[in-house]
Design a protein around this motif. Structure first.
Motif, PDB file in Angstrom:
ATOM      1  N   LEU A 153      75.815 -35.000-161.053  1.00  0.00           N
ATOM      2  CA  LEU A 153      74.902 -35.707-160.867  1.00  0.00           C
ATOM      3  C   LEU A 153      73.582 -35.281-159.673  1.00  0.00           C
ATOM      4  O   LEU A 153      73.016 -34.615-158.478  1.00  0.00           O
ATOM      5  CB  LEU A 153      75.487 -36.603-159.463  1.00  0.00           C
ATOM      6  CG  LEU A 153      76.816 -37.008-160.642  1.00  0.00           C
ATOM      7  CD1 LEU A 153      77.811 -37.849-159.728  1.00  0.00           C
ATOM      8  CD2 LEU A 153      76.935 -37.941-162.103  1.00  0.00           C
ATOM      9  N   LEU A 154      72.415 -36.230-160.069  1.00  0.00           N
ATOM     10  CA  LEU A 154      71.476 -35.869-159.449  1.00  0.00           C
ATOM     11  C   LEU A 154      71.308 -36.533-158.226  1.00  0.00           C
ATOM     12  O   LEU A 154      71.379 -38.158-158.699  1.00  0.00           O
ATOM     13  CB  LEU A 154      70.243 -36.106-159.793  1.00  0.00           C
ATOM     14  CG  LEU A 154      69.618 -35.494-161.428  1.00  0.00           C
ATOM     15  CD1 LEU A 154      68.584 -35.655-162.088  1.00  0.00           C
ATOM     16  CD2 LEU A 154      69.776 -33.360-160.582  1.00  0.00           C
ATOM     17  N   GLU A 155      71.263 -36.705-157.123  1.00  0.00           N
ATOM     18  CA  GLU A 155      71.297 -37.331-156.202  1.00  0.00           C
ATOM     19  C   GLU A 155      70.208 -38.399-155.598  1.00  0.00           C
ATOM     20  O   GLU A 155      68.586 -37.494-155.934  1.00  0.00           O
ATOM     21  CB  GLU A 155      71.470 -37.102-155.044  1.00  0.00           C
ATOM     22  CG  GLU A 155      71.649 -38.039-153.666  1.00  0.00           C
ATOM     23  CD  GLU A 155      72.185 -37.626-152.422  1.00  0.00           C
ATOM     24  OE1 GLU A 155      72.173 -38.548-151.071  1.00  0.00           O
ATOM     25  OE2 GLU A 155      73.681 -36.332-152.653  1.00  0.00           O
ATOM     26  N   THR A 156      69.990 -39.483-155.937  1.00  0.00           N
ATOM     27  CA  THR A 156      68.603 -40.341-155.141  1.00  0.00           C
ATOM     28  C   THR A 156      68.574 -39.992-153.644  1.00  0.00           C
ATOM     29  O   THR A 156      68.524 -39.490-153.251  1.00  0.00           O
ATOM     30  CB  THR A 156      68.081 -41.999-155.552  1.00  0.00           C
ATOM     31  OG1 THR A 156      69.601 -42.067-154.701  1.00  0.00           O
ATOM     32  CG2 THR A 156      68.893 -42.415-157.050  1.00  0.00           C
ATOM     33  N   MET A 157      66.106 -39.709-153.834  1.00  0.00           N
ATOM     34  CA  MET A 157      67.060 -39.235-152.175  1.00  0.00           C
ATOM     35  C   MET A 157      65.685 -39.806-151.769  1.00  0.00           C
ATOM     36  O   MET A 157      64.952 -40.661-152.285  1.00  0.00           O
ATOM     37  CB  MET A 157      65.861 -37.834-152.541  1.00  0.00           C
ATOM     38  CG  MET A 157      66.710 -36.682-152.792  1.00  0.00           C
ATOM     39  SD  MET A 157      68.203 -36.375-152.542  1.00  0.00           S
ATOM     40  CE  MET A 157      67.973 -35.927-151.037  1.00  0.00           C
ATOM     41  N   THR A 196      73.896 -39.987-158.867  1.00  0.00           N
ATOM     42  CA  THR A 196      74.234 -40.652-157.054  1.00  0.00           C
ATOM     43  C   THR A 196      73.488 -41.080-156.820  1.00  0.00           C
ATOM     44  O   THR A 196      72.093 -41.028-156.456  1.00  0.00           O
ATOM     45  CB  THR A 196      74.906 -38.924-156.311  1.00  0.00           C
ATOM     46  OG1 THR A 196      76.326 -38.541-157.525  1.00  0.00           O
ATOM     47  CG2 THR A 196      75.919 -40.741-155.605  1.00  0.00           C
ATOM     48  N   LEU A 197      73.746 -42.899-156.536  1.00  0.00           N
ATOM     49  CA  LEU A 197      72.917 -43.410-155.759  1.00  0.00           C
ATOM     50  C   LEU A 197      73.233 -43.697-154.596  1.00  0.00           C
ATOM     51  O   LEU A 197      74.032 -44.174-154.231  1.00  0.00           O
ATOM     52  CB  LEU A 197      72.334 -44.732-156.743  1.00  0.00           C
ATOM     53  CG  LEU A 197      71.734 -46.021-155.854  1.00  0.00           C
ATOM     54  CD1 LEU A 197      71.335 -46.328-157.189  1.00  0.00           C
ATOM     55  CD2 LEU A 197      72.162 -46.614-155.073  1.00  0.00           C
ATOM     56  N   ALA A 200      77.886 -42.940-159.086  1.00  0.00           N
ATOM     57  CA  ALA A 200      78.591 -42.949-157.937  1.00  0.00           C
ATOM     58  C   ALA A 200      77.803 -43.608-157.276  1.00  0.00           C
ATOM     59  O   ALA A 200      76.738 -43.407-157.491  1.00  0.00           O
ATOM     60  CB  ALA A 200      78.923 -41.466-157.484  1.00  0.00           C
ATOM     61  N   ILE A 201      78.379 -43.596-156.262  1.00  0.00           N
ATOM     62  CA  ILE A 201      77.315 -44.056-155.195  1.00  0.00           C
ATOM     63  C   ILE A 201      78.142 -43.668-154.165  1.00  0.00           C
ATOM     64  O   ILE A 201      79.030 -43.966-153.261  1.00  0.00           O
ATOM     65  CB  ILE A 201      77.584 -45.711-154.920  1.00  0.00           C
ATOM     66  CG1 ILE A 201      77.186 -47.258-155.935  1.00  0.00           C
ATOM     67  CG2 ILE A 201      76.807 -46.425-153.758  1.00  0.00           C
ATOM     68  CD1 ILE A 201      76.287 -47.049-156.686  1.00  0.00           C
ATOM     69  N   HIS A 202      76.641 -43.771-152.827  1.00  0.00           N
ATOM     70  CA  HIS A 202      76.495 -43.064-151.573  1.00  0.00           C
ATOM     71  C   HIS A 202      76.374 -44.245-150.588  1.00  0.00           C
ATOM     72  O   HIS A 202      75.332 -44.975-150.902  1.00  0.00           O
ATOM     73  CB  HIS A 202      75.933 -41.534-151.146  1.00  0.00           C
ATOM     74  CG  HIS A 202      76.431 -40.103-151.350  1.00  0.00           C
ATOM     75  ND1 HIS A 202      75.632 -39.685-151.724  1.00  0.00           N
ATOM     76  CD2 HIS A 202      77.580 -39.779-151.614  1.00  0.00           C
ATOM     77  CE1 HIS A 202      75.720 -38.603-151.872  1.00  0.00           C
ATOM     78  NE2 HIS A 202      77.493 -38.976-151.828  1.00  0.00           N
ATOM     79  N   LEU A 203      77.527 -44.635-150.057  1.00  0.00           N
ATOM     80  CA  LEU A 203      77.529 -45.913-149.555  1.00  0.00           C
ATOM     81  C   LEU A 203      76.715 -46.128-147.620  1.00  0.00           C
ATOM     82  O   LEU A 203      78.161 -45.812-146.885  1.00  0.00           O
ATOM     83  CB  LEU A 203      78.462 -47.296-149.671  1.00  0.00           C
ATOM     84  CG  LEU A 203      78.333 -48.319-149.305  1.00  0.00           C
ATOM     85  CD1 LEU A 203      77.748 -48.868-149.954  1.00  0.00           C
ATOM     86  CD2 LEU A 203      79.724 -48.916-149.290  1.00  0.00           C
ATOM     87  N   ASN A 204      75.189 -46.344-147.932  1.00  0.00           N
ATOM     88  CA  ASN A 204      75.317 -45.859-145.646  1.00  0.00           C
ATOM     89  C   ASN A 204      73.867 -46.818-145.702  1.00  0.00           C
ATOM     90  O   ASN A 204      73.277 -47.381-146.678  1.00  0.00           O
ATOM     91  CB  ASN A 204      74.408 -44.896-145.866  1.00  0.00           C
ATOM     92  CG  ASN A 204      75.399 -43.191-146.505  1.00  0.00           C
ATOM     93  OD1 ASN A 204      76.106 -43.103-145.792  1.00  0.00           O
ATOM     94  ND2 ASN A 204      74.695 -42.805-147.564  1.00  0.00           N
ATOM     95  N   ASP A 205      73.849 -47.307-144.702  1.00  0.00           N
ATOM     96  CA  ASP A 205      73.264 -48.661-144.372  1.00  0.00           C
ATOM     97  C   ASP A 205      71.731 -47.381-143.364  1.00  0.00           C
ATOM     98  O   ASP A 205      71.899 -45.861-143.871  1.00  0.00           O
ATOM     99  CB  ASP A 205      73.490 -49.186-143.247  1.00  0.00           C
ATOM    100  CG  ASP A 205      72.806 -50.209-143.087  1.00  0.00           C
ATOM    101  OD1 ASP A 205      71.338 -50.753-143.177  1.00  0.00           O
ATOM    102  OD2 ASP A 205      73.242 -51.220-142.521  1.00  0.00           O
ATOM    103  N   SER A 206      70.950 -48.236-143.419  1.00  0.00           N
ATOM    104  CA  SER A 206      69.776 -46.933-142.873  1.00  0.00           C
ATOM    105  C   SER A 206      69.368 -47.493-141.933  1.00  0.00           C
ATOM    106  O   SER A 206      69.149 -48.908-141.259  1.00  0.00           O
ATOM    107  CB  SER A 206      68.618 -47.106-143.881  1.00  0.00           C
ATOM    108  OG  SER A 206      67.291 -46.946-143.419  1.00  0.00           O
ATOM    109  N   MET A 207      69.070 -46.919-140.371  1.00  0.00           N
ATOM    110  CA  MET A 207      68.400 -46.574-139.206  1.00  0.00           C
ATOM    111  C   MET A 207      66.650 -47.004-139.469  1.00  0.00           C
ATOM    112  O   MET A 207      66.838 -47.909-138.609  1.00  0.00           O
ATOM    113  CB  MET A 207      68.447 -45.204-138.887  1.00  0.00           C
ATOM    114  CG  MET A 207      69.878 -44.919-138.276  1.00  0.00           C
ATOM    115  SD  MET A 207      69.854 -44.022-136.906  1.00  0.00           S
ATOM    116  CE  MET A 207      71.374 -43.347-136.922  1.00  0.00           C
ATOM    117  N   THR A 208      66.341 -47.345-141.268  1.00  0.00           N
ATOM    118  CA  THR A 208      64.516 -47.154-140.464  1.00  0.00           C
ATOM    119  C   THR A 208      64.152 -47.539-141.615  1.00  0.00           C
ATOM    120  O   THR A 208      65.164 -48.626-142.473  1.00  0.00           O
ATOM    121  CB  THR A 208      64.046 -45.622-141.619  1.00  0.00           C
ATOM    122  OG1 THR A 208      64.571 -45.190-142.885  1.00  0.00           O
ATOM    123  CG2 THR A 208      64.504 -44.628-140.239  1.00  0.00           C
TER     124      THR A 208
END
Length: 274
Positions: free
Chosen positions: A140-144, A174-175, A209-217
């Motif tokens: 899986l390539l991860e979106t950056m 992976t998004l 797959a999903i990396h589920l994170n909020d964003s500080m920015t």
């Protein structure tokens, strides 16, 4: 059913990660294949792996996710860095044929000033040299987020990598919600539009797959700053929409928020309320 887990440490063993996941209310987890800031890998304990497989089967686990170390940079022009990426990638694929894990995530890499096209060619060369087409693992390539000279901040760049890989049927995505938001994809106000664009360029069948994170920015900041669920610029409402979206809801979600096991347990409990 929400398939969700967090990033756990492999240092205490594979079965232990499964038990920790269950204790925190998760049915999956992510782990580093080797030292994330180095390159050493712990010797595999076959009995431990057998116990993890049994635990996963008995508790109906969703797919777990292996994560390559941050030091793996396939896009590098430096021969020692590039050769390490090849060795680590090859070794990880061999190890994952033993571990009950069919998904392997890595950051595409940084071209460090040589240009996106150069970096993409370097990445594809590694993938084509190492992958045989017989792997049982989906790579899986991860979106950056696009900070610095990162490759993979746009769906088009990820597509360019895939198009150069011989066994592209084994390449997925992976998004990362924080990353795509920081890269400029408005998953808060236009989730359907972003997914339509993803489908047009990459194909939703590649999303594994999903990396589920909020964003500080802010949207489009091109910074990689993860925030706790509902504590950043994406916000809880948008994250709830993501986990319930008909295209995404059956995928495994992995928390990479800046908390320990107890904090992730609280976030899992929060998300299960919706």
């Amino acid at each position: 059913m929400l398939n969700i887990g967090s990033h756990l440490s492999v240092s205490k063993g594979y079965e232990n990660m499964g038990k920790v996941a269950l204790k925190m209310g998760a049915n999956t987890f992510q782990f580093f294949t080797r030292n994330p800031r180095g390159g050493s890998a712990k010797e595999l304990d076959l009995e431990d792996i057998k116990k993890l497989k049994k635990l996963m089967e008995e508790n109906n686990f969703a797919p777990i996710l292996a994560h390559a170390p941050y030091t793996l940079n396939m896009a590098s022009y430096k021969e020692d860095t590039w050769n390490f990426a090849k060795r680590a990638f090859a070794d990880d694929l061999k190890r994952l044929e033993i571990i009950p894990c069919s998904l392997y995530n890595f950051h595409p890499g940084n071209h460090t000033g040589k240009g996106v096209e150069y970096g993409i060619e370097r990445i594809a060369t590694v993938l084509n040299e190492i992958m045989t087409g017989n792997e049982s693992t989906m790579v899986l390539l991860e979106t950056m987020s696009g900070k610095g000279t990162e490759i993979g901040a746009t769906f088009e760049e990820l597509r360019m990598i895939i198009d150069k890989v011989k066994y592209s049927e084994l390449i997925g995505i992976t998004l990362d919600t924080c990353h795509v938001f920081s890269a400029g994809y408005d998953i808060v106000n236009n989730l359907d539009g972003v997914l339509e664009e993803f489908d047009k360029i990459l194909g939703l069948d590649r999303l594994k797959a999903i990396h589920l994170n909020d964003s500080m920015t802010e949207l489009g900041s091109r910074k990689d700053r993860h925030a706790g669920i509902g504590e950043g610029k994406i916000g809880l409402e948008a994250i709830i929409n993501i986990i319930h979206h008909p295209v995404l809801k059956d995928l495994p979600f992995f928390l990479e928020t800046p908390y320990d096991v107890e904090g992730h347990q609280r976030e899992i409990e929060l998300l299960k309320m919706y």
